[in-house]
Design a protein around this motif. Sequence first.
Motif, mmCIF file in Angstrom:
data_model
loop_
_atom_site.group_PDB
_atom_site.id
_atom_site.type_symbol
_atom_site.label_atom_id
_atom_site.label_comp_id
_atom_site.label_asym_id
_atom_site.label_seq_id
_atom_site.Cartn_x
_atom_site.Cartn_y
_atom_site.Cartn_z
ATOM 1 N N PRO A 120 0.854 -1.060 0.027
ATOM 2 C CA PRO A 120 0.070 -0.015 0.118
ATOM 3 C C PRO A 120 0.751 1.205 -0.089
ATOM 4 O O PRO A 120 0.406 2.158 -0.869
ATOM 5 N N LEU A 121 1.801 1.309 0.523
ATOM 6 C CA LEU A 121 3.050 2.415 0.611
ATOM 7 C C LEU A 121 3.375 2.774 -0.603
ATOM 8 O O LEU A 121 3.342 3.776 -1.252
ATOM 9 N N ARG A 122 3.653 1.636 -1.370
ATOM 10 C CA ARG A 122 4.191 1.836 -2.867
ATOM 11 C C ARG A 122 3.079 2.205 -3.804
ATOM 12 O O ARG A 122 3.363 3.020 -4.677
ATOM 13 N N ALA A 123 2.101 1.987 -3.560
ATOM 14 C CA ALA A 123 0.962 2.239 -4.311
ATOM 15 C C ALA A 123 0.851 3.641 -4.128
ATOM 16 O O ALA A 123 0.410 4.426 -5.277
ATOM 17 N N LEU A 124 0.579 4.240 -2.819
ATOM 18 C CA LEU A 124 0.458 5.629 -2.706
ATOM 19 C C LEU A 124 1.355 6.498 -3.267
ATOM 20 O O LEU A 124 1.183 7.328 -3.878
ATOM 21 N N SER A 145 -3.111 1.273 4.230
ATOM 22 C CA SER A 145 -3.846 0.421 3.402
ATOM 23 C C SER A 145 -5.150 0.986 3.195
ATOM 24 O O SER A 145 -5.709 1.165 1.892
ATOM 25 N N ALA A 146 -6.049 1.893 3.937
ATOM 26 C CA ALA A 146 -7.032 2.716 3.851
ATOM 27 C C ALA A 146 -6.712 3.424 2.886
ATOM 28 O O ALA A 146 -7.675 3.809 2.078
ATOM 29 N N ALA A 147 -5.761 4.290 2.836
ATOM 30 C CA ALA A 147 -5.261 5.451 1.994
ATOM 31 C C ALA A 147 -4.927 4.753 0.681
ATOM 32 O O ALA A 147 -5.317 5.451 -0.396
ATOM 33 N N ALA A 148 -4.249 3.711 0.519
ATOM 34 C CA ALA A 148 -4.087 3.218 -0.766
ATOM 35 C C ALA A 148 -5.429 2.656 -1.392
ATOM 36 O O ALA A 148 -5.580 3.006 -2.671
ATOM 37 N N LEU A 149 -6.277 2.232 -0.667
ATOM 38 C CA LEU A 149 -7.463 1.839 -1.377
ATOM 39 C C LEU A 149 -8.202 3.076 -1.845
ATOM 40 O O LEU A 149 -8.883 3.185 -2.478
ATOM 41 N N ALA A 150 -8.209 3.975 -0.947
ATOM 42 C CA ALA A 150 -9.196 5.108 -1.239
ATOM 43 C C ALA A 150 -8.431 5.922 -2.529
ATOM 44 O O ALA A 150 -9.202 6.431 -3.430
ATOM 45 N N GLU A 151 -7.202 6.243 -2.325
ATOM 46 C CA GLU A 151 -6.701 6.849 -3.706
ATOM 47 C C GLU A 151 -6.778 6.008 -4.746
ATOM 48 O O GLU A 151 -7.038 6.383 -5.796
ATOM 49 N N GLY A 152 -6.544 4.850 -4.486
ATOM 50 C CA GLY A 152 -6.902 3.658 -5.678
ATOM 51 C C GLY A 152 -8.028 3.814 -6.348
ATOM 52 O O GLY A 152 -8.302 3.571 -7.366
ATOM 53 N N ALA A 153 -8.833 3.799 -5.659
ATOM 54 C CA ALA A 153 -10.641 4.016 -5.891
ATOM 55 C C ALA A 153 -10.577 5.111 -6.607
ATOM 56 O O ALA A 153 -11.266 5.041 -8.148
ATOM 57 N N ALA A 154 -10.235 6.170 -6.480
ATOM 58 C CA ALA A 154 -10.278 7.541 -7.299
ATOM 59 C C ALA A 154 -9.422 7.507 -8.597
ATOM 60 O O ALA A 154 -10.041 7.811 -9.629
ATOM 61 N N TRP A 155 -8.272 6.797 -8.571
ATOM 62 C CA TRP A 155 -7.649 6.578 -9.807
ATOM 63 C C TRP A 155 -8.314 5.569 -10.726
ATOM 64 O O TRP A 155 -8.458 5.840 -11.913
ATOM 65 N N LEU A 195 -1.833 10.708 4.257
ATOM 66 C CA LEU A 195 -2.607 12.049 3.750
ATOM 67 C C LEU A 195 -3.730 11.910 2.991
ATOM 68 O O LEU A 195 -4.523 10.892 3.440
ATOM 69 N N GLY A 196 -4.268 12.595 1.891
ATOM 70 C CA GLY A 196 -5.466 12.377 1.414
ATOM 71 C C GLY A 196 -6.625 13.239 2.151
ATOM 72 O O GLY A 196 -6.430 14.308 2.531
ATOM 73 N N THR A 197 -7.882 13.013 1.770
ATOM 74 C CA THR A 197 -8.865 13.987 2.196
ATOM 75 C C THR A 197 -9.783 13.362 3.453
ATOM 76 O O THR A 197 -10.853 14.027 3.575
ATOM 77 N N GLU A 198 -9.355 12.508 4.050
ATOM 78 C CA GLU A 198 -10.044 12.074 5.169
ATOM 79 C C GLU A 198 -10.166 13.199 6.324
ATOM 80 O O GLU A 198 -8.935 14.062 6.447
ATOM 81 N N VAL A 199 -11.230 13.164 7.222
ATOM 82 C CA VAL A 199 -11.372 14.144 8.194
ATOM 83 C C VAL A 199 -10.948 13.394 9.583
ATOM 84 O O VAL A 199 -11.020 13.932 10.450
ATOM 85 N N ARG A 200 -10.877 12.083 9.543
ATOM 86 C CA ARG A 200 -10.267 11.465 10.713
ATOM 87 C C ARG A 200 -9.136 10.627 10.461
ATOM 88 O O ARG A 200 -8.823 10.334 9.205
ATOM 89 N N HIS A 201 -8.301 10.078 11.484
ATOM 90 C CA HIS A 201 -7.294 9.267 11.130
ATOM 91 C C HIS A 201 -6.156 10.031 10.360
ATOM 92 O O HIS A 201 -5.491 9.297 9.633
ATOM 93 N N CYS A 202 -6.178 11.487 10.566
ATOM 94 C CA CYS A 202 -5.379 12.219 9.902
ATOM 95 C C CYS A 202 -4.880 13.357 10.761
ATOM 96 O O CYS A 202 -5.235 13.644 11.795
ATOM 97 N N PRO A 203 -3.873 14.062 10.500
ATOM 98 C CA PRO A 203 -3.279 15.105 11.263
ATOM 99 C C PRO A 203 -4.460 16.235 11.718
ATOM 100 O O PRO A 203 -4.243 16.808 12.720
ATOM 101 N N ALA A 204 -5.439 16.528 10.941
ATOM 102 C CA ALA A 204 -6.490 17.274 11.580
ATOM 103 C C ALA A 204 -7.546 16.788 12.564
ATOM 104 O O ALA A 204 -8.138 17.418 13.308
ATOM 105 N N ASP A 205 -7.346 15.553 12.936
ATOM 106 C CA ASP A 205 -7.940 14.681 13.765
ATOM 107 C C ASP A 205 -7.558 14.873 15.238
ATOM 108 O O ASP A 205 -6.424 14.861 15.622
#
Length: 465
Positions: A178-182, A238-248, A321-331
């Motif tokens: 997942p890190l490599r995918a990101l 893994s969550a980030a890779a799947l979310a970014e992967g979904a958009a791609w 990173l990404g657009t999440e509002v939780r489990h991110c620096p803004a959380d």
Amino acid sequence: MTFSVASQQDPAFESWLETQLGHSTRGMLSSVSPVSIVKHRPGFGQTVRPIAGAIVASPVLGGYDPDPDYFFHWFRDSAVVIDALRLLYVDRRVGDEALQHLRDFTRFSLDLSRLDGRAMAAVPDRRARVIPEFLQYLREDLDLASAYGDAVAAETRVNPDGTLDVARWSRPQHDGPPLRALALLRWVDGGHLDAALLAEVTALIRFDIDFTLRYWREPSFDIWEEESGHHYYTLRVSAAALAEGAAWLQGVGDTAQAQRCWEESRAVLRLLDDFWVNEHDDRSDDRDATRGYYRSRELADGSPSPKALDIAVILSAIHSLGTEVRHCPADPRMQATLARLDALFDAIYPINHARAAGRGPAMGRYAADVYYSGGAYYFSTLGAAEFCFRVAALGGDAPRWLERGDAYLATVRAYTPASGDLSEQFDRRSGAQTSAKQLAWSHAAFISCVSARRIAATACQASQR
């Protein structure tokens, strides 16, 4: 670059950042395709000659004499490095050779899928090549024979000549794909790739996304390769890779797979919600998100771990990173976790006691760490700084977060020699560098931290106009 807060108006500090960025650029690149370095492991009867595309964790040869042997291509570390290389390319600090490095890295990574440990395990004299005192470190035949197909991507590390690691190690580990995918998705998003390179990168992204879909629910070893279970860091990336992967995938017309990735990403994040440790009493409604922390792991055997409070949680936020509002620096809960880590390392590291004004605490991994000096890590301290810069870039009390990030950087500066060399650790008592020398991840962390600082500064200046 100037800011309105006092800690960011020091020309000497700004000059050091620029100078160290040059050191870290050169330091990190020395680990990329180190084809001129030959590594001998006489205990295992091995001679390793790296090939193009391999990225070693450290180009400085060691054999636990006393420095560790980090002359391996770690899936996690190499993904962090290839992402930092993108930042250098975008900033025009590295030219088109960056694209060649990416091409080589992609081909090296794709070729690994052809490895088959069954053939290696079947070699009749495999054990005869190993000196007797090293047999205790040699990988068992059954374990080696299991390394083929998808399992290769869960190997944690391989030799930089593109062969399997024959040493006993903590396997499987599921954070690498997942890190490599990101990292690769960010390269694609930049629009820098020609058609041929894009095709190769696309094949690797699809492999990594498919791997993540299949294995995110399975237990694996943590980021430090010490305990098996379900780990916040691995799940978050893994969550980030799947979310970014979904958009791609949606963008390239693969709607069905995009939907599957999106649904699985939501499932991972729901699971991560349960990693919050609530330190209120049972009568609390838990509206105060500052009285706990995200724990780093749930062990496979269900036992408690003394490593629950772990910098890996903070690293997951900046690597995702990404657009999440939780489990991110803004959380706010993530920020509370950083505050708990601050207090922990402030208390247990002598170098943090009575530290100079304007310096943040040197940050380690977790409280009970005994690896080498069990001390502060450059990438931990830089990760805390980058986290602060990421918060600042999102708005809110930006000057305060910028100043806090610079305080961590001031500590890194205090324990970095004029040469700009960055090891893995600096000692908790003396501040002397320890463990692997010229760690690629340490240099990559500096590069990404300075990049985040620049973004935060721009956002802060815009908000003050």
